[in-house]
Motif scaffolding. Sequence first.
Motif, PDB file in Angstrom:
ATOM      1  N   ARG A  31       5.096  -6.113   1.617  1.00 23.45           N
ATOM      2  CA  ARG A  31       5.662  -7.282   2.278  1.00 23.45           C
ATOM      3  C   ARG A  31       4.895  -8.546   1.899  1.00 23.45           C
ATOM      4  O   ARG A  31       3.665  -8.542   1.828  1.00 23.45           O
ATOM      5  CB  ARG A  31       5.645  -7.106   3.800  1.00 23.45           C
ATOM      6  CG  ARG A  31       6.488  -5.946   4.329  1.00 23.45           C
ATOM      7  CD  ARG A  31       7.948  -5.992   3.908  1.00 23.45           C
ATOM      8  NE  ARG A  31       8.657  -7.214   4.211  1.00 23.45           N
ATOM      9  CZ  ARG A  31       9.330  -7.443   5.326  1.00 23.45           C
ATOM     10  NH1 ARG A  31       9.396  -6.517   6.259  1.00 23.45           N
ATOM     11  NH2 ARG A  31       9.961  -8.582   5.500  1.00 23.45           N
ATOM     12  N   GLY A  32       5.630  -9.602   1.632  1.00 27.22           N
ATOM     13  CA  GLY A  32       4.991 -10.857   1.237  1.00 27.22           C
ATOM     14  C   GLY A  32       4.610 -10.906  -0.235  1.00 27.22           C
ATOM     15  O   GLY A  32       3.951 -11.839  -0.688  1.00 27.22           O
ATOM     16  N   GLU A  50      16.096 -10.005  -3.211  1.00 29.62           N
ATOM     17  CA  GLU A  50      15.631 -11.013  -4.161  1.00 29.62           C
ATOM     18  C   GLU A  50      16.682 -11.249  -5.259  1.00 29.62           C
ATOM     19  O   GLU A  50      16.827 -12.354  -5.773  1.00 29.62           O
ATOM     20  CB  GLU A  50      14.301 -10.577  -4.779  1.00 29.62           C
ATOM     21  CG  GLU A  50      13.051 -11.007  -4.023  1.00 29.62           C
ATOM     22  CD  GLU A  50      12.859 -10.337  -2.670  1.00 29.62           C
ATOM     23  OE1 GLU A  50      13.524  -9.320  -2.402  1.00 29.62           O
ATOM     24  OE2 GLU A  50      12.046 -10.838  -1.867  1.00 29.62           O
TER      25      GLU A  50
HETATM   26  N1  ASP Z   1      11.083 -10.544   0.684  1.00 28.87           N
HETATM   27  C1  ASP Z   1       9.834  -9.855   0.730  1.00 28.87           C
HETATM   28  C2  ASP Z   1       9.297  -9.787   2.165  1.00 28.87           C
HETATM   29  O1  ASP Z   1       9.912 -10.254   3.073  1.00 28.87           O
HETATM   30  C3  ASP Z   1       8.809 -10.441  -0.181  1.00 28.87           C
HETATM   31  C4  ASP Z   1       8.363 -11.849   0.141  1.00 28.87           C
HETATM   32  O2  ASP Z   1       8.984 -12.547   0.915  1.00 28.87           O
HETATM   33  O3  ASP Z   1       7.341 -12.278  -0.422  1.00 28.87           O
HETATM   34  O4  ASP Z   1       8.263  -9.229   2.392  1.00 28.87           O
END
Ligand code: ASP
Length: 401
Positions: free
Chosen positions: A149-150, A73
């Motif tokens: 994740r996410g 990030e």
């Molecule tokens: N880069 C992180 C992921 O792949 C967070 C995100 O994308 O929200 O989980």
Amino acid sequence: MLVVKKFGGTSVANKERIFNVAKRCIEDYQKGNDVVVVLSAMGKQTDVLLEMANDINPKASKRELDMLLTTGEQTSVALMAMAMQSLNVPAISLNAFQVAMHTSSVAGNARLKKIDTERIQHELEQKKIVIVTGFQGVSQYDDYTTLGRGGSDTTAVALAAALRADSCEIYTDVDGVYTADPRIVKDAKKLDEITYDEMLELASLGAGVLHNRSVEMAKKYGVQLVVRSSLNTSEGTVVKEEVKMEKMLVSGVACDKNVARIAVVGLEDQPGVAFKLFRHLANHNVNVDMILQSIGRDNSKDISFTVTGDMADVAVETVERHRSGSLKCQDVKVKKDVAKVSIVGAGMQSNPGVAARMFEALYSANVNIQQISTSEIRVTVLIDREDTDRAMNAVHKEFDF
Ligand code: ASP
Ligand code: MG
């Protein structure tokens, strides 16, 4: 107006897309708005970093993994600031430390506790676009953490709440929230609006558009969300407390193929048996979902439940380990080729017959139901995994979106 705009990995995957996002943000800025941008790591960068870690040390500590993942990030926000600056717009990137996004200390799955807003506010007053790293935080020991994740969606919603933003836009690679996964159901339609509760049910069912905790947080703080595409200008889907229109009977059909069913057969029909079973499972961090207990006969009963596919072996081992002690039973069976199909809709609370229509559609498609569970706004069936796509299409057709 203060707007928070979040862009996912695919939206910033390369130079061209970074400039595309930069321009979209600058448009807002030039209308006189304060703009805060939250970014994920570029493309599949988080996966790439995880593979690198695995290559060096498959048992890498969570602390070092977080240290590594936060670089993803940090790369995207710095490049975005450079892109905006090259277009002669003042911009600054900030990571979780610089903002001060305080989280719990659970590496890899930390929870946001508090966000300091002074630094961001100061930069906005200097008329800069502020670009913040998603997904990361800082623990009380000054270590970097990640939110799971996410998790960038959750960063965006938390920032919108802390800054009392006027809008929170989540940009992704789809046009919004659909009545079903368009890859499975060809005539799935985009929804204009959906309630937080429906979205929560859909998110946890694996609809995958928004991070679950971001929706929980949006509901808690009343942050209205817009989910829309970064690749076109279509309107997207608004996620909010109440939808304007008459509540949809059913808003969507979702499936989850990452499921296994465990059946514990011939347990003693006595008080405390369910307690012991699920206590042992909880002690081994097994998250249990659909639970079904048979009526007792001949002083014995069966309990079956579902877990995520990756936890099936742990669940079986846990039960096996206690069979000779506190969990006497005749047999433990596991079925790994199952899936969940669910319908979700705020309108079903006040309309009878919704479940019956779903079951009839499944019957017509010759799909056998193994287990059923419900909430006020959801009906879920467990079926053979190979039936999933057929079931999805049959149910979707029945509710005629
Ligand atoms: N880069 C992180 C992921 O792949 C967070 C995100 O994308 O929200 O989980
Ligand atoms: Mg995402």
